[in-house]
Structure formats: structure tokens, C-alpha cells
Motif scaffolding. Structure first.
Motif, short mmCIF file in Angstrom:
data_model
loop_
_atom_site.label_atom_id
_atom_site.label_comp_id
_atom_site.label_asym_id
_atom_site.label_seq_id
_atom_site.Cartn_x
_atom_site.Cartn_y
_atom_site.Cartn_z
N LYS A 80 0.81 -1.22 0.00
CA LYS A 80 0.00 0.00 0.00
C LYS A 80 0.84 1.27 0.00
O LYS A 80 0.49 2.24 -0.66
CB LYS A 80 -0.96 0.00 1.19
N LEU A 81 1.92 1.29 0.76
CA LEU A 81 2.75 2.49 0.80
C LEU A 81 3.80 2.51 -0.30
O LEU A 81 4.34 3.55 -0.63
CB LEU A 81 3.45 2.62 2.16
N GLY A 82 4.12 1.34 -0.86
CA GLY A 82 5.09 1.27 -1.94
C GLY A 82 6.53 1.48 -1.52
O GLY A 82 7.37 1.90 -2.32
N LEU A 83 6.85 1.19 -0.25
CA LEU A 83 8.23 1.37 0.22
C LEU A 83 9.11 0.24 -0.30
O LEU A 83 8.75 -0.93 -0.18
CB LEU A 83 8.27 1.40 1.74
N PRO A 84 10.27 0.55 -0.86
CA PRO A 84 11.17 -0.49 -1.35
C PRO A 84 11.96 -1.13 -0.21
O PRO A 84 12.45 -0.45 0.69
CB PRO A 84 12.10 0.25 -2.31
N GLY A 143 15.46 7.75 -0.88
CA GLY A 143 16.79 7.32 -1.33
C GLY A 143 17.68 6.78 -0.24
O GLY A 143 18.81 6.38 -0.51
N ASP A 144 17.22 6.73 1.00
CA ASP A 144 18.05 6.25 2.10
C ASP A 144 17.26 5.26 2.94
O ASP A 144 16.04 5.20 2.88
CB ASP A 144 18.49 7.44 2.96
N VAL A 145 17.97 4.48 3.73
CA VAL A 145 17.31 3.58 4.67
C VAL A 145 16.60 4.45 5.70
O VAL A 145 17.19 5.36 6.27
CB VAL A 145 18.33 2.64 5.34
N ALA A 146 15.30 4.20 5.91
CA ALA A 146 14.52 5.12 6.72
C ALA A 146 13.64 4.47 7.78
O ALA A 146 13.33 5.08 8.78
CB ALA A 146 13.64 5.98 5.82
N LEU A 147 13.23 3.22 7.56
CA LEU A 147 12.22 2.62 8.42
C LEU A 147 12.51 1.16 8.68
O LEU A 147 12.70 0.39 7.75
CB LEU A 147 10.85 2.76 7.73
N ASN A 148 12.59 0.81 9.95
CA ASN A 148 12.77 -0.58 10.36
C ASN A 148 11.44 -1.07 10.94
O ASN A 148 10.93 -0.48 11.89
CB ASN A 148 13.87 -0.67 11.43
N VAL A 149 10.87 -2.10 10.35
CA VAL A 149 9.61 -2.67 10.81
C VAL A 149 9.91 -4.07 11.33
O VAL A 149 10.50 -4.88 10.63
CB VAL A 149 8.59 -2.72 9.65
N PHE A 150 9.50 -4.34 12.58
CA PHE A 150 9.83 -5.63 13.18
C PHE A 150 8.66 -6.17 13.97
O PHE A 150 7.86 -5.42 14.54
CB PHE A 150 11.06 -5.50 14.09
N GLN A 151 8.55 -7.49 13.97
CA GLN A 151 7.46 -8.14 14.69
C GLN A 151 7.77 -8.15 16.18
O GLN A 151 8.86 -8.53 16.60
CB GLN A 151 7.26 -9.57 14.18
N SER A 152 6.78 -7.72 16.98
CA SER A 152 6.97 -7.62 18.42
C SER A 152 5.63 -7.60 19.14
O SER A 152 4.63 -7.13 18.58
CB SER A 152 7.74 -6.33 18.74
N ALA A 153 5.62 -8.05 20.37
CA ALA A 153 4.41 -8.01 21.19
C ALA A 153 4.06 -6.59 21.59
O ALA A 153 2.95 -6.33 22.08
CB ALA A 153 4.61 -8.87 22.43
N ARG A 201 12.00 -6.08 8.63
CA ARG A 201 12.16 -5.54 7.29
C ARG A 201 12.67 -4.11 7.41
O ARG A 201 12.17 -3.35 8.24
CB ARG A 201 10.83 -5.52 6.53
N VAL A 202 13.63 -3.76 6.59
CA VAL A 202 14.15 -2.40 6.56
C VAL A 202 13.80 -1.82 5.20
O VAL A 202 14.09 -2.42 4.16
CB VAL A 202 15.67 -2.38 6.81
N TYR A 203 13.17 -0.64 5.22
CA TYR A 203 12.69 0.00 4.00
C TYR A 203 13.44 1.28 3.70
O TYR A 203 13.90 1.98 4.60
CB TYR A 203 11.19 0.32 4.12
#
Length: 132
Positions: free
Chosen positions: A27-31, A52-62, A46-48
Motif C-alpha cells: 500500500k505504501l510502496g516502500l522499497p 533514497g536512504d534507509v529510513a524505516l525498520n519494521v519488526f514483529q513484536s508483542a 524488514r528495513v525500508y
């Protein structure tokens, strides 16, 4: 050596990494920059890239979705176009009772400009801002 000499990225906890992939990539289209483990979850992180730069770290967590604060903000040139693209991708904008929003969910930003908010499937809040 001050921290100002290094890049920084936001880290966002999600409850289901598969559902997060559908949202952040679909949906957001982040590479995707790279993926890896999160604690004991294989491929739970996942790191997105953005801008043009690494900007967002998404991780599974409680701890997913526990904060009501805005987790990250994208500063854009054409807020209307971005809102249209997100809406067409199925991303709903958040409306706050104490603020006035236009028909699309955009509000005037304190100090000038405009802002809109949206949430991921876990309720993590993000903003999109523009000076116009």
C-alpha cells in the motif's frame, strides 16, 4: 563523535510481519532494503528505503501499536497527490475530533502548511506534511 554525523531511522513494532509487508510494501510502496530476524522470529524484520536512504525498520513484536504518538513523518512537496495515491491504495486517513479536516482528511498545520495522518494495521500513526 556526535550522533548528528550518523543516519537515523524509525523503528516500528508490528504484530504480524506478513500483514505489515502487505501494508508497507503493497500500500505504501516502500522499497525493501533488506530483511532479517527479529528476536527469535526468522525474517521478522524488514528495513525500508524512503527518499533514497534507509529510513524505516519494521519488526514483529508483542509491543506493536502501543504508542498513540506519531511514529514518523514524511515531508512531501504535493500533499494532495500523496493523499490521493494512499487513498487509492486503500489507506484511510485518521481524523482527530479536536482538529478541522477538509473533505479528504487534510488539516492546516500549526505554523503554516498542511498535514494528514494515517495508521498501519496495528494502529501505528504516521504523518504526511507539506509546506503548501
Amino acid at each position: 563523535m556526535p550522533l548528528s554525523e550518523f543516519s537515523v531511522r524509525a523503528s516500528i513494532a508490528v504484530s504480524d510481519i506478513g500483514r505489515a509487508v502487505d501494508f508497507y510494501e503493497g500500500k505504501l510502496g516502500l522499497p525493501l532494503a533488506h530483511s532479517g530476524p527479529s528476536a527469535n522470529i526468522t525474517d521478522g524484520s524488514r528495513v525500508y528505503r524512503s527518499g533514497g536512504d534507509v529510513a524505516l525498520n519494521v519488526f514483529q513484536s508483542a509491543t506493536a501499536g502501543k504508542s498513540e504518538a506519531t511514529m514518523a513523518t514524511w515531508y512531501v512537496d504535493d500533499l494532495d497527490s500523496i493523499v490521493d495515491e494512499l487513498t487509492q491504495a486503500g489507506v484511510g486517513l485518521v481524523r482527530y475530533d479536536q482538529l478541522e479536516h477538509d473533505a479528504r482528511g487534510i488539516t492546516e498545520r500549526a505554523g503554516g502548511g498542511r498535514i494528514a495522518w494515517f495508521q498501519d494495521p496495528d494502529g501505528n500513526t504516521f504523518a504526511i506534511e507539506s509546506d503548501r
